[in-house]
Motif scaffolding. Structure first.
Motif, mmCIF file in Angstrom:
data_model
loop_
_atom_site.group_PDB
_atom_site.id
_atom_site.type_symbol
_atom_site.label_atom_id
_atom_site.label_comp_id
_atom_site.label_asym_id
_atom_site.label_seq_id
_atom_site.Cartn_x
_atom_site.Cartn_y
_atom_site.Cartn_z
ATOM 1 N N ALA A 127 1.055 -1.033 -0.233
ATOM 2 C CA ALA A 127 0.098 0.024 0.167
ATOM 3 C C ALA A 127 0.779 1.211 0.027
ATOM 4 O O ALA A 127 0.491 2.213 -0.804
ATOM 5 C CB ALA A 127 -0.889 -0.073 1.236
ATOM 6 N N ASP A 128 2.121 1.330 0.766
ATOM 7 C CA ASP A 128 2.865 2.518 0.970
ATOM 8 C C ASP A 128 3.545 2.669 -0.602
ATOM 9 O O ASP A 128 3.743 3.630 -0.756
ATOM 10 C CB ASP A 128 4.038 2.035 2.006
ATOM 11 C CG ASP A 128 3.342 2.421 3.251
ATOM 12 O OD1 ASP A 128 2.281 2.851 3.490
ATOM 13 O OD2 ASP A 128 4.012 1.932 4.124
ATOM 14 N N LYS A 129 3.770 1.502 -1.317
ATOM 15 C CA LYS A 129 4.208 1.832 -2.463
ATOM 16 C C LYS A 129 3.187 2.053 -3.602
ATOM 17 O O LYS A 129 3.515 2.025 -4.963
ATOM 18 C CB LYS A 129 4.850 0.515 -3.091
ATOM 19 C CG LYS A 129 6.054 0.193 -2.137
ATOM 20 C CD LYS A 129 7.184 1.024 -2.196
ATOM 21 C CE LYS A 129 8.277 0.800 -1.084
ATOM 22 N NZ LYS A 129 9.441 1.567 -1.440
ATOM 23 N N GLY A 130 1.843 2.374 -3.492
ATOM 24 C CA GLY A 130 1.048 2.664 -4.111
ATOM 25 C C GLY A 130 0.165 1.499 -4.830
ATOM 26 O O GLY A 130 -0.626 1.995 -5.841
ATOM 27 N N LEU A 131 0.216 0.201 -4.331
ATOM 28 C CA LEU A 131 -0.654 -0.717 -4.896
ATOM 29 C C LEU A 131 -2.023 -0.659 -4.069
ATOM 30 O O LEU A 131 -2.260 -0.262 -3.204
ATOM 31 C CB LEU A 131 -0.029 -1.979 -4.763
ATOM 32 C CG LEU A 131 1.178 -2.039 -5.886
ATOM 33 C CD1 LEU A 131 2.592 -1.640 -5.577
ATOM 34 C CD2 LEU A 131 1.072 -3.861 -6.287
ATOM 35 N N HIS A 132 -2.918 -0.962 -4.692
ATOM 36 C CA HIS A 132 -4.404 -1.241 -4.393
ATOM 37 C C HIS A 132 -4.635 -2.275 -3.551
ATOM 38 O O HIS A 132 -4.955 -3.390 -3.879
ATOM 39 C CB HIS A 132 -5.556 -1.148 -5.285
ATOM 40 C CG HIS A 132 -6.722 -0.710 -5.087
ATOM 41 N ND1 HIS A 132 -7.598 -1.806 -4.667
ATOM 42 C CD2 HIS A 132 -7.286 0.350 -4.107
ATOM 43 C CE1 HIS A 132 -8.785 -1.224 -4.361
ATOM 44 N NE2 HIS A 132 -8.608 0.145 -3.851
ATOM 45 N N VAL A 133 -4.266 -2.446 -2.244
ATOM 46 C CA VAL A 133 -4.586 -3.467 -1.112
ATOM 47 C C VAL A 133 -5.782 -3.221 -0.315
ATOM 48 O O VAL A 133 -5.887 -2.188 -0.032
ATOM 49 C CB VAL A 133 -3.284 -3.498 -0.286
ATOM 50 C CG1 VAL A 133 -3.600 -4.445 0.563
ATOM 51 C CG2 VAL A 133 -1.684 -3.428 -0.773
#
Length: 159
Positions: A120-126
């Motif tokens: 999530a911190d890397k911008g993925l939709h978790v």
């Protein structure tokens, strides 16, 4: 709720994609030691009903199992998953689809929560994290993977 359902659906869809990585790491620890620790990740810990809703729409879902291959084969996992151990997750970022809802998996969600927060911190939709053993305890069905017999064992059986 609609956003969570959408995310769970995405994960289920991705789970049907033929993707798999297996990377062993001696540094990875099973979640058994974490079973009694409280869940502390920022990412929500999902329950069986939430996972089942996501699995109903596998084309939108990506399941990232962060356990070692021996844990997956011994304990089981979800029908289709991407296996990237927690300590190798950051290096694998270029290979993780960004167009799906992501659910991370470990035995009791300890490592899954850490992985989910990192993604999530890397911008993925978790959309959340889950423990495969927790899911099974709630009545969910986990897939057991039986590794093929090695050629040495098969040859010894024919002697």
């Amino acid at each position: 709720m609609n956003k969570t359902l959408s995310q769970l659906t995405f994960l289920a869809l991705l789970a049907t994609a033929p993707i798999g990585f297996a990377a062993e790491s001696a540094g990875s620890k099973p979640d058994a030691a974490h079973a009694s620790k409280p869940y502390t990740a920022k990412t929500p810990k999902l329950n069986r009903a939430q996972i089942d809703a996501l699995l109903a729409k596998p084309e939108k879902l990506l399941i990232v199992d962060v356990r070692r291959p021996d844990e997956i084969s011994k304990i089981g996992t979800f029908p289709v998953y991407l296996n990237i151990q927690l300590d190798q997750l950051e290096q694998a970022l270029p290979f993780i689809p960004r167009d799906r809802d992501i659910v991370t998996v470990s035995n009791h969600a300890g490592r899954a929560g850490k992985a989910a927060d990192l993604l999530a911190d890397k911008g993925l939709h978790v959309v959340g994290a889950i423990g495969s053993q927790n899911y099974e305890e709630e009545g969910g069905k986990i897939v057991r993977i039986v590794p093929p017999a090695s050629k040495d064992v098969a040859q010894a059986d024919h002697r």
